[in-house]
Design a protein around this motif. Structure first.
Motif, mmCIF file in Angstrom:
data_model
loop_
_atom_site.group_PDB
_atom_site.id
_atom_site.type_symbol
_atom_site.label_atom_id
_atom_site.label_comp_id
_atom_site.label_asym_id
_atom_site.label_seq_id
_atom_site.Cartn_x
_atom_site.Cartn_y
_atom_site.Cartn_z
ATOM 1 N N UNK A 291 0.838 -1.206 0.000
ATOM 2 C CA UNK A 291 0.000 0.000 0.000
ATOM 3 C C UNK A 291 0.871 1.254 0.000
ATOM 4 N N UNK A 292 1.933 1.227 0.803
ATOM 5 C CA UNK A 292 2.826 2.395 0.876
ATOM 6 C C UNK A 292 3.452 2.654 -0.498
ATOM 7 N N UNK A 293 3.956 1.595 -1.114
ATOM 8 C CA UNK A 293 4.679 1.775 -2.386
ATOM 9 C C UNK A 293 3.724 2.229 -3.492
ATOM 10 N N UNK A 294 2.561 1.608 -3.535
ATOM 11 C CA UNK A 294 1.621 1.957 -4.614
ATOM 12 C C UNK A 294 1.109 3.395 -4.455
ATOM 13 N N UNK A 295 0.893 3.819 -3.226
ATOM 14 C CA UNK A 295 0.454 5.201 -3.012
ATOM 15 C C UNK A 295 1.554 6.169 -3.429
ATOM 16 N N UNK A 296 2.802 5.830 -3.056
ATOM 17 C CA UNK A 296 3.914 6.714 -3.424
ATOM 18 C C UNK A 296 4.031 6.799 -4.949
ATOM 19 N N UNK A 297 3.858 5.684 -5.607
ATOM 20 C CA UNK A 297 3.913 5.712 -7.073
ATOM 21 C C UNK A 297 2.872 6.689 -7.613
ATOM 22 N N UNK A 298 1.701 6.673 -6.998
ATOM 23 C CA UNK A 298 0.617 7.541 -7.479
ATOM 24 C C UNK A 298 0.971 9.009 -7.359
ATOM 25 N N UNK A 299 1.675 9.389 -6.295
ATOM 26 C CA UNK A 299 1.991 10.817 -6.112
ATOM 27 C C UNK A 299 3.140 11.249 -7.015
ATOM 28 N N UNK A 300 3.854 10.290 -7.600
ATOM 29 C CA UNK A 300 4.999 10.659 -8.441
ATOM 30 C C UNK A 300 4.632 10.724 -9.923
ATOM 31 N N UNK A 301 3.336 10.683 -10.232
ATOM 32 C CA UNK A 301 2.911 10.762 -11.628
ATOM 33 C C UNK A 301 3.503 9.617 -12.423
ATOM 34 N N UNK A 302 3.782 9.867 -13.720
ATOM 35 C CA UNK A 302 4.259 8.741 -14.530
ATOM 36 C C UNK A 302 5.773 8.577 -14.453
ATOM 37 N N UNK A 303 6.419 9.270 -13.508
ATOM 38 C CA UNK A 303 7.889 9.155 -13.423
ATOM 39 C C UNK A 303 8.337 8.172 -12.338
ATOM 40 N N UNK A 304 7.376 7.565 -11.608
ATOM 41 C CA UNK A 304 7.795 6.666 -10.519
ATOM 42 C C UNK A 304 8.742 5.562 -10.983
ATOM 43 N N UNK A 305 8.617 5.056 -12.255
ATOM 44 C CA UNK A 305 9.519 3.968 -12.640
ATOM 45 C C UNK A 305 10.997 4.350 -12.547
ATOM 46 N N UNK A 306 11.293 5.659 -12.585
ATOM 47 C CA UNK A 306 12.711 6.068 -12.464
ATOM 48 C C UNK A 306 13.302 5.583 -11.143
ATOM 49 N N UNK A 307 12.462 5.554 -10.102
ATOM 50 C CA UNK A 307 12.956 5.133 -8.778
ATOM 51 C C UNK A 307 12.954 3.618 -8.630
ATOM 52 N N UNK A 308 12.380 2.921 -9.597
ATOM 53 C CA UNK A 308 12.336 1.457 -9.485
ATOM 54 C C UNK A 308 12.933 0.797 -10.730
ATOM 55 N N UNK A 309 13.910 1.507 -11.319
ATOM 56 C CA UNK A 309 14.542 0.973 -12.529
ATOM 57 C C UNK A 309 15.265 -0.339 -12.246
ATOM 58 N N UNK A 310 15.838 -0.431 -11.031
ATOM 59 C CA UNK A 310 16.636 -1.628 -10.736
ATOM 60 C C UNK A 310 15.879 -2.666 -9.926
ATOM 61 N N UNK A 311 14.602 -2.520 -9.825
ATOM 62 C CA UNK A 311 13.834 -3.547 -9.113
ATOM 63 C C UNK A 311 12.461 -3.038 -8.726
#
Ligand code: HEM
Length: 599
Positions: A291-311
């Motif tokens: 829940x924490x991770x998915x919510x954080x992804x939501x607040x980062x718009x479509x750029x969240x994958x930058x923070x999860x490039x390596x996993x």
């Protein structure tokens, strides 16, 4: 948490890889313009590769981004004009791509009063729908009940959950109803609907035992003159009730040791033990992490994958959840096979959702996704509603007294409520509505428009031009607190407003001014179930306890409202807790309080 590898489901194998999308976008933005510039300079103008050409190539990156953004905005302005509509106001940040706005939103979600940042942006632009234009992309947020009505109901067919939603959540929810689109959704909804028919959800037996266990725990703490974290307790209550209703399984989280007052720190949502974690079990902890991770992804718009490039940061937790569910689903399917070979058809009699689903389909993977969906959709939402109701009892003792009086007059202190008694307790429904108005458990709902541009009716603006393939975030919490809709006392907890026929007439005429369960075809399928569960619990609670007192001295550090909130307008200035969002609304650090037994 242990890292557990697992086989991907066939659904997951078809999920588009978010890394590929972000890398393609980066390549398009960062490499294509310089390459084209160098090619033009070298091949057409004959300029060799030197410092000048490289500098020009480097400058082509921001130039291309700005030119693209400018051109797309102008194209939208023209399209809007031709359709006689207004362009949704664009937020103008100070940094390129509104990076400062993105940071402001992310920081505010972590530190400020819940959704205050959106309230501030709406006020700054004097609008109820705005376009945050994060990273040069259209991203709408709205608190406008007319827009919400169009997106959810009248213009339903023009929207879907959308690619950004699926990228964030597909691996967890797969083909489950909450996630499904088109025919898959229609079928899922049609299959589940009979299970939520009145006869099935009016059987309160499932709540009786779990409610009694939860109340015994509050009573024990009360006798020991110790506070309890009511949010933690109610999360256990709703998880145990949901697992019994969905899986026919007693998870028994209420029998696990409770958090100890004074020996907790701030966890991802509530209080967690300072020393050895007495987590209910890995399964529930995995839920909180996701829940924490998915919510954080939501607040980062479509750029969240930058923070999860390596996993993918949800990977381990999802593995834990899936590994836990596999044998449970396996057992139900085996049971069904047994019944089938014995020639018994019990489809319509199944009392447990898992058995009901297993009687409808053989797709084990789908059953697992569907169960998980219902578990997630029901557990934290109901816990959130009950937590805020008890918080309000502590804040507004007169409300608690009045409701208690109604309950004791109708049922006495022992008789359990039935479906009909709950319906007749008007003030109970008023309290539940008022808690859901100020703290709707699911306060943010996202949709994405399909391929065609739209014109959407707006409440206080000219009709709005809505671009194709654009996400809109609907912020019901702010609509529910709008002074324009609810009057000057909109921020006050005043259940009496629901007994006033003028208010209820207004809500009936403007349904999206109050939409805690959303609306339109995707309205919450568990609404009646949730209202029964909450009503049942509140009646039992007030049959045993006469009052509640907050115990702020036991809140873990960082979970009390900051001193600078005092005197701020709206609820921010009144709050005694720190409301926050992780998927659902909750109180940071839980809510530590005393329950006072009657007599
Ligand atoms: C206070 C309690 C609850 C609240 C406030 C609530 C709220 C909501 C909201 C706002 C939505 C729409 C979400 C969206 O479209 O993005 C929703 C959908 C849903 N809810 Fe609830 N919910 C509650 C309890 C429950 C319960 C108890 C269940 C099941 C037992 C449930 C099952 C679902 C499902 C399956 C959906 C997806 C429906 C669809 O997409 O067709 N909810 N809920």
């Amino acid at each position: 948490m242990a890292s557990n590898k697992r086989k991907l489901t066939s659904f997951e194998r078809g999920v588009p890889d978010y890394r590929r999308r972000i890398l393609q976008a980066l390549a398009k933005a960062l490499f294509l313009p310089p390459l084209v510039s160098l090619a033009v300079l070298g091949l057409i103008l004959g300029v060799p590769v030197n410092l000048l050409s490289v500098t020009i190539a480097a400058f082509s990156i921001p130039l291309t981004i700005s030119a693209r953004s400018y051109l797309s905005e102008r194209a939208q302005d023209r399209a809007a004009k031709s359709l006689n509509a207004t362009v949704i106001p664009r937020v103008k940040g100070k940094w390129p791509g509104n990076l400062d706005v993105a940071l402001r939103i992310v920081k505010s979600f972590e530190n400020d009063y819940v959704l205050q940042v959106f309230a501030d942006i709406f006020r700054e632009y004097d609008a109820r729908t705005v376009n945050t234009r994060l990273f040069w992309h259209d991203q709408m947020i709205t608190m406008d009940e007319s827009v919400m009505k169009f997106v959810s109901a009248t213009g339903f067919s023009h929207f879907e959950k959308g690619i950004l939603w699926h990228e964030r959540i597909d691996k967890l929810l797969g083909t489950g109803l909450f996630n499904a689109e088109g025919d898959l959704w229609k079928t899922g909804r049609a299959i589940a609907r009979p299970f939520f028919a009145r006869e099935r959800i009016s059987d309160f037996q499932i709540f009786e035992r779990t409610a009694t266990s939860a109340l015994d725990l509050i009573a024990q703490r009360s006798r020991d003159v110790l506070p309890i974290d009511i949010q933690d307790l109610l999360s256990r209550f709703s998880l145990d009730s949901a697992s019994e209703f969905l899986f026919g399984m007693k998870l028994g989280t209420l029998s696990q040791p409770l958090t100890v007052p004074g020996k907790v720190k701030l966890g991802p949502k509530g209080s967690i033990p300072i020393e050895k974690a007495t987590k209910f079990d890995e399964f529930t902890e995995a839920f909180e992490n996701v829940a924490v991770i998915i919510t954080r992804r939501g607040t980062q718009g479509d750029t969240w994958p930058l923070l999860e490039l390596f996993g993918d940061k949800t990977e381990d937790s999802i593995a834990t959840i899936m590994n836990w569910m596999d044998p449970v689903v396996g057992r139900a399917v085996a049971e069904k096979e047994k019944r089938k070979s014995a020639g018994v058809d019990t489809a319509e009699k199944e009392d447990v959702f898992l058995d009901f689903l297993a009687s409808k389909t053989d797709d084990v993977e789908h059953i697992r996704y569907e169960l998980l969906t219902y578990l997630i959709a029901s557990k934290d939402t109901t816990a959130s509603l009950l937590t805020f109701i008890v918080y309000f009892f502590a804040m507004y003792p007169a409300v608690c007294d009045r409701l208690r009086h109604d309950i004791l007059t109708t049922l006495g202190s022992e008789e359990p409520p039935t479906y009909d008694t709950l319906r007749n307790l008007k003030y109970l429904r008023a309290v539940i509505n008022e808690a859901l108005r100020l703290f709707p458990s699911a306060p943010l709902i996202a949709r994405t428009s399909l391929n065609t541009p739209l014109v959407i009716p707006a409440s206080q603006q000219q009709a709005l031009y809505f671009p194709p393939k654009t996400q809109v975030m609907m912020v019901s919490l702010l609509t529910h607190r709008s002074h324009d809709l609810w009057g000057d006392d909109a921020d006050e907890f005043r259940p009496e407003r629901w007994l006033d026929s003028a208010t209820t007439a207004k809500v009936n005429a403007t349904p999206f001014m109050f939409c805690p369960f959303a609306g339109g075809p995707r309205i919450c399928i568990g609404q009646e179930f949730a209202l029964n569960e909450a009503g049942f619990f509140v009646v039992k609670l007030l049959q045993r306890f006469k009052s509640f007192r907050l115990a702020p001295q036991f809140q873990p550090p960082g979970s009390l409202p900051p001193a600078h909130w005092a005197g701020k307008p709206g609820r921010q200035g009144m709050e005694k807790i720190f409301p926050a969002i992780n998927f659902t609304l909750h109180s940071k650090g839980g809510i530590w309080m005393y329950g006072d037994l009657d007599g």
